[in-house]
Design an enzyme around this catalytic site. Structure first.
Site, PDB file in Angstrom:
ATOM      1  N   TYR A 104       0.839  -1.207   0.000  1.00 30.01           N
ATOM      2  CA  TYR A 104       0.000   0.000   0.000  1.00 30.01           C
ATOM      3  C   TYR A 104       0.864   1.242   0.000  1.00 30.01           C
ATOM      4  O   TYR A 104       1.976   1.243   0.552  1.00 30.01           O
ATOM      5  CB  TYR A 104      -0.867   0.039   1.271  1.00 30.01           C
ATOM      6  CG  TYR A 104      -2.055  -0.881   1.242  1.00 30.01           C
ATOM      7  CD1 TYR A 104      -3.225  -0.519   0.587  1.00 30.01           C
ATOM      8  CD2 TYR A 104      -2.004  -2.105   1.892  1.00 30.01           C
ATOM      9  CE1 TYR A 104      -4.320  -1.365   0.578  1.00 30.01           C
ATOM     10  CE2 TYR A 104      -3.093  -2.959   1.881  1.00 30.01           C
ATOM     11  CZ  TYR A 104      -4.246  -2.583   1.228  1.00 30.01           C
ATOM     12  OH  TYR A 104      -5.329  -3.418   1.210  1.00 30.01           O
ATOM     13  N   TYR A 143      -0.466 -10.004   0.379  1.00 34.46           N
ATOM     14  CA  TYR A 143       0.614  -9.483   1.239  1.00 34.46           C
ATOM     15  C   TYR A 143       0.552 -10.153   2.617  1.00 34.46           C
ATOM     16  O   TYR A 143      -0.514 -10.567   3.080  1.00 34.46           O
ATOM     17  CB  TYR A 143       0.537  -7.956   1.369  1.00 34.46           C
ATOM     18  CG  TYR A 143      -0.757  -7.399   1.913  1.00 34.46           C
ATOM     19  CD1 TYR A 143      -1.013  -7.360   3.285  1.00 34.46           C
ATOM     20  CD2 TYR A 143      -1.723  -6.889   1.061  1.00 34.46           C
ATOM     21  CE1 TYR A 143      -2.191  -6.834   3.780  1.00 34.46           C
ATOM     22  CE2 TYR A 143      -2.905  -6.353   1.544  1.00 34.46           C
ATOM     23  CZ  TYR A 143      -3.129  -6.323   2.908  1.00 34.46           C
ATOM     24  OH  TYR A 143      -4.296  -5.803   3.396  1.00 34.46           O
ATOM     25  N   ARG A 153      -2.838 -12.003   3.480  1.00 30.63           N
ATOM     26  CA  ARG A 153      -4.140 -11.565   2.988  1.00 30.63           C
ATOM     27  C   ARG A 153      -4.287 -11.976   1.535  1.00 30.63           C
ATOM     28  O   ARG A 153      -3.389 -11.738   0.726  1.00 30.63           O
ATOM     29  CB  ARG A 153      -4.290 -10.031   3.046  1.00 30.63           C
ATOM     30  CG  ARG A 153      -4.279  -9.353   4.391  1.00 30.63           C
ATOM     31  CD  ARG A 153      -5.368  -9.757   5.365  1.00 30.63           C
ATOM     32  NE  ARG A 153      -6.643 -10.230   4.836  1.00 30.63           N
ATOM     33  CZ  ARG A 153      -7.647  -9.464   4.409  1.00 30.63           C
ATOM     34  NH1 ARG A 153      -7.533  -8.152   4.437  1.00 30.63           N
ATOM     35  NH2 ARG A 153      -8.774  -9.977   3.977  1.00 30.63           N
ATOM     36  N   HIS A 156      -7.135  -8.450  -2.662  1.00 29.92           N
ATOM     37  CA  HIS A 156      -8.464  -7.885  -2.392  1.00 29.92           C
ATOM     38  C   HIS A 156      -8.498  -6.403  -2.728  1.00 29.92           C
ATOM     39  O   HIS A 156      -7.466  -5.748  -2.830  1.00 29.92           O
ATOM     40  CB  HIS A 156      -8.866  -8.090  -0.926  1.00 29.92           C
ATOM     41  CG  HIS A 156      -7.933  -7.437   0.044  1.00 29.92           C
ATOM     42  ND1 HIS A 156      -6.770  -8.029   0.455  1.00 29.92           N
ATOM     43  CD2 HIS A 156      -7.991  -6.238   0.680  1.00 29.92           C
ATOM     44  CE1 HIS A 156      -6.145  -7.234   1.307  1.00 29.92           C
ATOM     45  NE2 HIS A 156      -6.852  -6.131   1.457  1.00 29.92           N
ATOM     46  N   HIS A 158     -10.634  -2.947  -1.321  1.00 27.45           N
ATOM     47  CA  HIS A 158     -11.550  -2.401  -0.324  1.00 27.45           C
ATOM     48  C   HIS A 158     -12.535  -1.467  -1.008  1.00 27.45           C
ATOM     49  O   HIS A 158     -12.162  -0.705  -1.907  1.00 27.45           O
ATOM     50  CB  HIS A 158     -10.787  -1.589   0.723  1.00 27.45           C
ATOM     51  CG  HIS A 158      -9.790  -2.378   1.519  1.00 27.45           C
ATOM     52  ND1 HIS A 158     -10.070  -2.875   2.767  1.00 27.45           N
ATOM     53  CD2 HIS A 158      -8.524  -2.761   1.244  1.00 27.45           C
ATOM     54  CE1 HIS A 158      -9.005  -3.520   3.231  1.00 27.45           C
ATOM     55  NE2 HIS A 158      -8.048  -3.465   2.326  1.00 27.45           N
TER      56      HIS A 158
HETATM   57 FE   LIG Z   1      -6.184  -4.494   2.577  1.00 27.47          FE
END
Ligand SMILES: [Fe+2]
Length: 238
Positions: A104, A143, A153, A156, A158
């Site tokens: 991110y 990640y 995770r 995905h 959000h």
């Molecule tokens: Fe996330």
């Protein structure tokens, strides 16, 4: 009006405390929630101007610098509808995601995968008069996260949806069909209903591809009924 609502299925949402999802141990409330009635101030709109949405806001491939982000090119599209299958029009949808390496763009992000200088990871759009939305983006990477010694995770995206006011907001996550990490994720597995998990998985939609350009996934989102606001503003017990 509340008798027009379909009751929310019991067991649909995860419990606030799901011990295998480590963060929930500290985040889950220790006391009974307070009832906060929604008043006219929260329900009055509009909360944003539709003319604030720029022409590339939905295009996360280029909306950060104008140059193309690295990654497999995706179309993510679908329909926002209420529990009666009616389209939810004019809803603001915001999306955010990791880059192709699973990182991110956030000051607290510590994963060693590199930042992509041309990928910001955020987009927004508004549903059209049929409740449809469409984002262009890149395939996010999986990640690791500090939940257990080897927690990952699944890839995905959000989503945040606003209805007609700030008081009408849904936040959710979309996963990708066939990803083996979905069934291993403690966050996903905190959801007690297998059927509810399925509603979070986008389906490959080859008919919506842009040939020789992008592959498409379809992700429909169903909100509670249009009368939900009335229901929540009624005094408790009535
Ligand atoms: Fe996330």
């Amino acid at each position: 009006m509340s008798d027009l609502l379909t009751p929310r299925p019991a067991g649909w949402h995860p419990p606030a405390l799901a011990p295998d999802y480590k963060s929930s141990r500290l985040r889950s409330p220790q006391n009974k929630p307070l009832h906060m009635p929604t008043g006219p101030a929260e329900l009055a709109g509009p909360t944003f101007g539709h003319d604030l949405i720029g022409p590339n806001d939905h295009n996360m491939i280029i909306n950060y610098t104008g140059e193309m982000a690295i990654g497999s090119r995706l179309i993510v599209h679908g329909r926002v509808q209420d529990e009666d299958g009616q389209p939810v029009t004019g809803a603001l949808i915001e999306a955010w995601q990791a880059n192709a390496g699973g990182r991110y763009r956030h000051k607290n992000e510590g994963y060693l995968a590199p930042l992509d200088p041309n990928f910001g990871g955020c987009g927004r759009t508004i549903t059209d008069d049929q409740g449809h939305y469409r984002f262009l983006t890149i395939q996010p990477g999986a990640y690791p996260w500090p939940n257990g010694p080897n927690s990952w995770r699944p890839a995905h995206i959000h989503f945040s949806l606003f209805g007609h006011s700030f008081a009408q907001r849904l936040i959710t996550q979309m996963y990708f069909e066939g990803d083996p990490l979905i069934s291993l994720c403690p966050i996903v597995q905190a959801i007690p209903s297998e059927q509810a998990v399925k509603t979070l998985v986008a389906r490959l939609d080859m008919d919506a591809n842009t040939p020789m350009d992008s592959i498409a996934y379809r992700f429909d989102m169903t909100l509670r009924g249009r009368d939900q606001t009335h229901f929540e503003t009624k005094p408790e017990g009535s």
